[in-house]
Design a protein around this motif. Sequence first.
Motif, PDB file in Angstrom:
ATOM      1  N   SER A 123       0.841  -1.211   0.000  1.00  0.00           N
ATOM      2  CA  SER A 123       0.000   0.000   0.000  1.00  0.00           C
ATOM      3  C   SER A 123       0.872   1.256   0.000  1.00  0.00           C
ATOM      4  CB  SER A 123      -0.932   0.009   1.221  1.00  0.00           C
ATOM      5  OG  SER A 123      -1.759  -1.123   1.230  1.00  0.00           O
ATOM      6  N   PHE A 124       1.960   1.210  -0.748  1.00  0.00           N
ATOM      7  CA  PHE A 124       2.908   2.325  -0.737  1.00  0.00           C
ATOM      8  C   PHE A 124       2.407   3.487  -1.588  1.00  0.00           C
ATOM      9  CE2 PHE A 124       6.650   4.697  -2.038  1.00  0.00           C
ATOM     10  CZ  PHE A 124       7.341   4.831  -0.841  1.00  0.00           C
ATOM     11  N   CYS A 125       1.939   3.185  -2.813  1.00  0.00           N
ATOM     12  CA  CYS A 125       1.461   4.256  -3.681  1.00  0.00           C
ATOM     13  C   CYS A 125       0.605   3.694  -4.806  1.00  0.00           C
ATOM     14  CB  CYS A 125       2.635   5.054  -4.265  1.00  0.00           C
ATOM     15  SG  CYS A 125       3.618   4.151  -5.491  1.00  0.00           S
ATOM     16  N   LYS A 126      -0.101   4.595  -5.476  1.00  0.00           N
ATOM     17  CA  LYS A 126      -0.866   4.285  -6.679  1.00  0.00           C
ATOM     18  C   LYS A 126      -0.398   5.217  -7.785  1.00  0.00           C
ATOM     19  CE  LYS A 126      -4.205   1.439  -5.022  1.00  0.00           C
ATOM     20  NZ  LYS A 126      -4.648   0.157  -5.590  1.00  0.00           N
ATOM     21  N   ASN A 127      -0.244   4.667  -8.984  1.00  0.00           N
ATOM     22  CA  ASN A 127       0.183   5.451 -10.135  1.00  0.00           C
ATOM     23  C   ASN A 127      -0.876   5.312 -11.217  1.00  0.00           C
ATOM     24  OD1 ASN A 127       1.486   6.466 -12.466  1.00  0.00           O
ATOM     25  ND2 ASN A 127       3.482   6.024 -11.580  1.00  0.00           N
ATOM     26  N   ILE A 128      -1.578   6.391 -11.499  1.00  0.00           N
ATOM     27  CA  ILE A 128      -2.675   6.363 -12.468  1.00  0.00           C
ATOM     28  C   ILE A 128      -2.196   6.984 -13.764  1.00  0.00           C
ATOM     29  CG2 ILE A 128      -5.098   6.903 -12.867  1.00  0.00           C
ATOM     30  CD1 ILE A 128      -4.520   5.252 -10.340  1.00  0.00           C
ATOM     31  N   SER A 129      -2.019   6.145 -14.795  1.00  0.00           N
ATOM     32  CA  SER A 129      -1.544   6.614 -16.093  1.00  0.00           C
ATOM     33  C   SER A 129      -2.648   6.443 -17.124  1.00  0.00           C
ATOM     34  CB  SER A 129      -0.289   5.845 -16.503  1.00  0.00           C
ATOM     35  OG  SER A 129      -0.576   4.468 -16.613  1.00  0.00           O
ATOM     36  N   GLU A 130      -2.349   6.787 -18.358  1.00  0.00           N
ATOM     37  CA  GLU A 130      -3.353   6.795 -19.422  1.00  0.00           C
ATOM     38  C   GLU A 130      -4.027   5.445 -19.591  1.00  0.00           C
ATOM     39  OE1 GLU A 130      -5.605   8.824 -22.126  1.00  0.00           O
ATOM     40  OE2 GLU A 130      -3.974   9.675 -20.955  1.00  0.00           O
ATOM     41  N   ASP A 131      -3.235   4.377 -19.555  1.00  0.00           N
ATOM     42  CA  ASP A 131      -3.786   3.046 -19.808  1.00  0.00           C
ATOM     43  C   ASP A 131      -4.009   2.256 -18.528  1.00  0.00           C
ATOM     44  OD1 ASP A 131      -3.710   3.500 -22.525  1.00  0.00           O
ATOM     45  OD2 ASP A 131      -1.624   2.882 -22.672  1.00  0.00           O
ATOM     46  N   ASP A 132      -3.939   2.932 -17.393  1.00  0.00           N
ATOM     47  CA  ASP A 132      -4.053   2.207 -16.128  1.00  0.00           C
ATOM     48  C   ASP A 132      -4.872   3.017 -15.134  1.00  0.00           C
ATOM     49  OD1 ASP A 132      -3.748   0.508 -13.980  1.00  0.00           O
ATOM     50  OD2 ASP A 132      -1.803   1.333 -13.409  1.00  0.00           O
ATOM     51  N   GLN A 133      -6.175   3.086 -15.364  1.00  0.00           N
ATOM     52  CA  GLN A 133      -7.064   3.759 -14.432  1.00  0.00           C
ATOM     53  C   GLN A 133      -7.551   2.715 -13.429  1.00  0.00           C
ATOM     54  OE1 GLN A 133      -9.988   5.760 -16.824  1.00  0.00           O
ATOM     55  NE2 GLN A 133      -8.430   6.784 -18.064  1.00  0.00           N
ATOM     56  N   SER A 134      -6.575   2.190 -12.683  1.00  0.00           N
ATOM     57  CA  SER A 134      -6.832   1.058 -11.806  1.00  0.00           C
ATOM     58  C   SER A 134      -7.688   1.453 -10.619  1.00  0.00           C
ATOM     59  CB  SER A 134      -5.506   0.459 -11.320  1.00  0.00           C
ATOM     60  OG  SER A 134      -4.779   1.434 -10.611  1.00  0.00           O
ATOM     61  N   SER A 135      -8.196   0.451  -9.931  1.00  0.00           N
ATOM     62  CA  SER A 135      -9.065   0.664  -8.776  1.00  0.00           C
ATOM     63  C   SER A 135      -8.322   1.411  -7.683  1.00  0.00           C
ATOM     64  CB  SER A 135      -9.548  -0.690  -8.247  1.00  0.00           C
ATOM     65  OG  SER A 135     -10.181  -0.521  -6.999  1.00  0.00           O
ATOM     66  N   LEU A 136      -9.022   2.331  -7.050  1.00  0.00           N
ATOM     67  CA  LEU A 136      -8.437   3.100  -5.966  1.00  0.00           C
ATOM     68  C   LEU A 136      -9.015   2.675  -4.625  1.00  0.00           C
ATOM     69  CD1 LEU A 136      -8.336   6.593  -7.655  1.00  0.00           C
ATOM     70  CD2 LEU A 136      -6.404   5.199  -7.003  1.00  0.00           C
ATOM     71  N   SER A 137      -9.509   1.455  -4.555  1.00  0.00           N
ATOM     72  CA  SER A 137     -10.042   0.954  -3.293  1.00  0.00           C
ATOM     73  C   SER A 137      -8.894   0.673  -2.331  1.00  0.00           C
ATOM     74  CB  SER A 137     -10.847  -0.328  -3.532  1.00  0.00           C
ATOM     75  OG  SER A 137     -10.018  -1.314  -4.117  1.00  0.00           O
ATOM     76  N   GLY A 138      -9.230   0.632  -1.035  1.00  0.00           N
ATOM     77  CA  GLY A 138      -8.208   0.363  -0.028  1.00  0.00           C
ATOM     78  C   GLY A 138      -7.440   1.616   0.328  1.00  0.00           C
ATOM     79  N   MET A 139      -6.293   1.437   0.944  1.00  0.00           N
ATOM     80  CA  MET A 139      -5.489   2.557   1.423  1.00  0.00           C
ATOM     81  C   MET A 139      -4.716   3.185   0.265  1.00  0.00           C
ATOM     82  SD  MET A 139      -3.989   0.860   4.921  1.00  0.00           S
ATOM     83  CE  MET A 139      -3.619  -0.697   4.127  1.00  0.00           C
ATOM     84  N   VAL A 140      -4.867   4.489   0.115  1.00  0.00           N
ATOM     85  CA  VAL A 140      -4.118   5.223  -0.894  1.00  0.00           C
ATOM     86  C   VAL A 140      -3.296   6.270  -0.158  1.00  0.00           C
ATOM     87  CG1 VAL A 140      -4.218   6.642  -2.966  1.00  0.00           C
ATOM     88  CG2 VAL A 140      -5.931   4.858  -2.589  1.00  0.00           C
ATOM     89  N   ARG A 141      -2.035   5.982   0.031  1.00  0.00           N
ATOM     90  CA  ARG A 141      -1.155   6.855   0.813  1.00  0.00           C
ATOM     91  C   ARG A 141      -0.445   7.867  -0.062  1.00  0.00           C
ATOM     92  NH1 ARG A 141      -1.962   7.822   6.052  1.00  0.00           N
ATOM     93  NH2 ARG A 141      -0.042   8.137   7.225  1.00  0.00           N
ATOM     94  N   ARG A 142      -0.024   7.431  -1.224  1.00  0.00           N
ATOM     95  CA  ARG A 142       0.662   8.306  -2.167  1.00  0.00           C
ATOM     96  C   ARG A 142       0.036   8.090  -3.533  1.00  0.00           C
ATOM     97  NH1 ARG A 142       4.196   5.714   1.097  1.00  0.00           N
ATOM     98  NH2 ARG A 142       5.296   7.080   2.589  1.00  0.00           N
ATOM     99  N   LEU A 143      -0.173   9.184  -4.263  1.00  0.00           N
ATOM    100  CA  LEU A 143      -0.915   9.093  -5.517  1.00  0.00           C
ATOM    101  C   LEU A 143      -0.238   9.937  -6.591  1.00  0.00           C
ATOM    102  CD1 LEU A 143      -3.488   8.068  -6.975  1.00  0.00           C
ATOM    103  CD2 LEU A 143      -4.640  10.115  -6.151  1.00  0.00           C
ATOM    104  N   SER A 144      -0.017   9.313  -7.754  1.00  0.00           N
ATOM    105  CA  SER A 144       0.529  10.010  -8.908  1.00  0.00           C
ATOM    106  C   SER A 144      -0.485   9.928 -10.039  1.00  0.00           C
ATOM    107  CB  SER A 144       1.860   9.374  -9.329  1.00  0.00           C
ATOM    108  OG  SER A 144       2.363   9.996 -10.488  1.00  0.00           O
ATOM    109  N   ILE A 145      -0.861  11.081 -10.593  1.00  0.00           N
ATOM    110  CA  ILE A 145      -1.880  11.136 -11.645  1.00  0.00           C
ATOM    111  C   ILE A 145      -1.284  11.791 -12.876  1.00  0.00           C
ATOM    112  CG2 ILE A 145      -4.203  11.909 -12.252  1.00  0.00           C
ATOM    113  CD1 ILE A 145      -4.758  12.204  -9.252  1.00  0.00           C
TER     114      ILE A 145
END
Length: 892
Positions: free
Chosen positions: A497-519
């Motif tokens: 649960s370190f981070c989420k990286n949301i890119s053009e082809d990866d609009q992945s689920s944001l469920s659970g803990m989101v501590r660090r986010l890159s959009i």
Amino acid sequence: MCDFLGAAKMIRGVPKEISDMKEELESIENFINNADRIADAEDDNASEGIKARIKQLIEASFGIQDVIDEYMICQEQPSGFANFVKTIILRRQIAYKIQKIKSQISEMNDTSGKEHSLHIQSSLEQGSSSTATNFNMENLRKAQFCIDEDDVVGFEVPRDILIDWLIEEREVHTIVTIVGKGGQGKTTLAKKVFDDNKIVKHFDCHVWIRVSQSYNIEGLLRDMLHKFYEQQGANLPQSIHQMNRESLVDEVRNYLQEKRYVIVFDDVWSLHFWDDIKFAMIDNKKGCKILITTRNMDVANACKKSSFVEVYEMKGLAEQQSLELFNKKTFHDLNGRCPENLIDISFKIVEKCNGLPLAIVLIGGILSCKDRNTSEWYKFSENLNIELKEDLKIKKIVGLGYHDLSYNLKSCLLYFGLYPEGCIVPTNILIRQWMAEGFVKDDMVKTLEDVADGYLTDLISRGLVQVVSISIDGRAKSCCVHDLVHALILEKCEELSFCKNISEDDQSSLSGMVRRLSIAIRFDNLMENIENSQVRSLLVKTLNESLARRIPTKYRRLNVLDLEHVGLLDVPKDFGSLTHLKYFRFRENFRGDRCVLPKAIGMLKNLETLDLTRTSFQAMPKEICKLRKLRHFLGYNMSLIQLKDGIGGMTSLQTLRDVYLDGGENEVVKLIQELGKLKHLRELVLIGVRSGYMSAISSSINEMQKVEKLQIRANGYDTVIDMHLNSPPPMLRHLTLDGKLEMLPLWIPKLQNLVKLKLKYSQLTDDKMKLLKSMPNLLTLSLSNNAYEAERLHFQDGWFENLKQLYLEDLENLNYIIIDEGALRSLKKLSLTFLRHLKTLPTGIQHLKKLGVLSIKQMSHLFSQAFFFDEGKVHWSFKHVPVVEIIHHPIN
């Protein structure tokens, strides 16, 4: 009454509880570090159980971090009855949260399985200090990791084959593909080909584009245009950011229309890539080439439908080559010589790498940090057998390197998960973000920046991070991670649960803990899905204005906020609500107007980095002076005249640039005098300097004994820079003076640590140049815009013995350059640009035996004729130079 007394007791006990929680957090991090390694070594069933436990502990650690941060903010409340009442209420809330976290940890220990004896002995349960093993940071390698050349071997033959294919005279454009498994060195081979002098001379235009799995065509086209403009020394038009695909394709085609170009597309995965990009790759019948690296032979075959294709399939390194690479990486401090007691075991370890360069580099990186003990190395080899079993798996080796790191170094490596695959990250940005995240631990001797630089050095030495560019004195300027390392990072970021990286082809689920986010996309509904999460770091590109303005109210716990290309006119007025914020970067506003920084900026008492570069702001509000923890303040032609009465109190400042000295002379002098109080300043850039400011500037810089980088830019080329430094900063490494020097300051030759000197408009003569000739550590000298006024520049025997780079540009009177044998004996790069009266190459250039790059740009027609067409007299003198860069736009 009992409830009141109990609550009062809880409140009084909060400071002790907070101290215990800090130790508890350290214990949990140590546990997670060990459990994560065990989970990766276990079978799937056992691993899932451990990972579930890790998830619980991560959530508990997040809760502890939040409580500690809330307490620190609470403690910083100003005095007064109203704030006293507010503090009491906050302390009570914190006390209840502490009790809740205690219960969570106690429940986890009661219900957890015992099959791995994974149990945290909680300091909170005991009411005393933790009995868990203390977290000990690994001893970082003391030696500066310096890269003078690529640690690569075995690429000579394939390099020559590929060069022949690329320069082969064929009218239609040709695609050359390098195909190989991950870790075989495709990118390294392509880079050696791309940089070869034969390729540089053969093509008019050279561009390198990183593609990766999640490529976006519009992004690739903008990247290409950015590099086209960069090669011309021009800025990319802001209109490029608003163009659609069709317009971008037209722009690229128009630029390439008359050029013989070579373009590298590195790390292509998609079979449809060539169909997507081919419309921009105009076939102008000039023998243009496209070089593609890929793991998939089908990618090469897909290109054959519409173009002529050459395919080179990579092979593994031979036994001797593998051993040579291993020794270079593992025994860097011994110049690649393996100690006798480790020769046999080194051979056995290298054998298991099956000739894969990445595997060799990573294993060598692990062993370079271990004691050179034979029994320990044999044990490592046996464990390597268990890990790899029959087939070599790069993922396992990357995992070995990852698990050999301390908890803090793991966090630093995982931070690359916030950046897209293949992204090149400036190291100063990365280090400041690590600091804001709390990854960098205090050191009684070193600054946090130096400690963080040591972390990066360690990751580089282990092969987990790759250096992309280095400064002249061997420091990493930018870096990246290999795509296989990046893949492991993303996997670990998800598990931990370190981070989420949301890119053009990866609009992945944001469920659970989101501590660090890159959009990295414009996705309106995305922000609504995450507004209730506990995001601590937010990196955003191309976010629209309305959503960006909701950040201060929806993300109050942010430590890091990085906004780039967002198009905001102003920073939101309620920005001051982000009281936890330590790092704020607001860059490249393409609206074209001067932005406004709100007075609320003064409420960000924890801010350490304020990066406003590449964006023009109105005068900075005086409230900035309240930011007493600010270490790095970067802007673009910033007017700080409003800070003249308080900036001297910002004693934590280490970086201050670029300060434009506007306003009345008395006000500006007052501001400069205040700067003299900044005793910890390491970098200072002053712009718009006038003669009347020189005395104040000299006095202030005499007080700045820790300055390492200094730039003084006059407000006009006739303004005299007359600085009298009785006590110049002894650690000064980089000095730039833009303005007239009636005499060369005598303090400059005395700077024993100066490695880079840039002079502009200086109007020096030959006799003044002699004062610089013997500076012991000077590695780069740049003279531009009539910095040197004489007709002849003569480098005599013994001059500039250690100089590695010499840049000469726009020196109007210069007719001849003479280099005696024994002068410039260490020179590696010579750049000649826009020297309109220079008739021929420097006399004696053949004496420069170490010259690796000769760069020639925009020279006169007379010079070009001699250089290009009189090979019998001129060409022989520089034929020993490996790389010759020529940009031929003749000047009259």
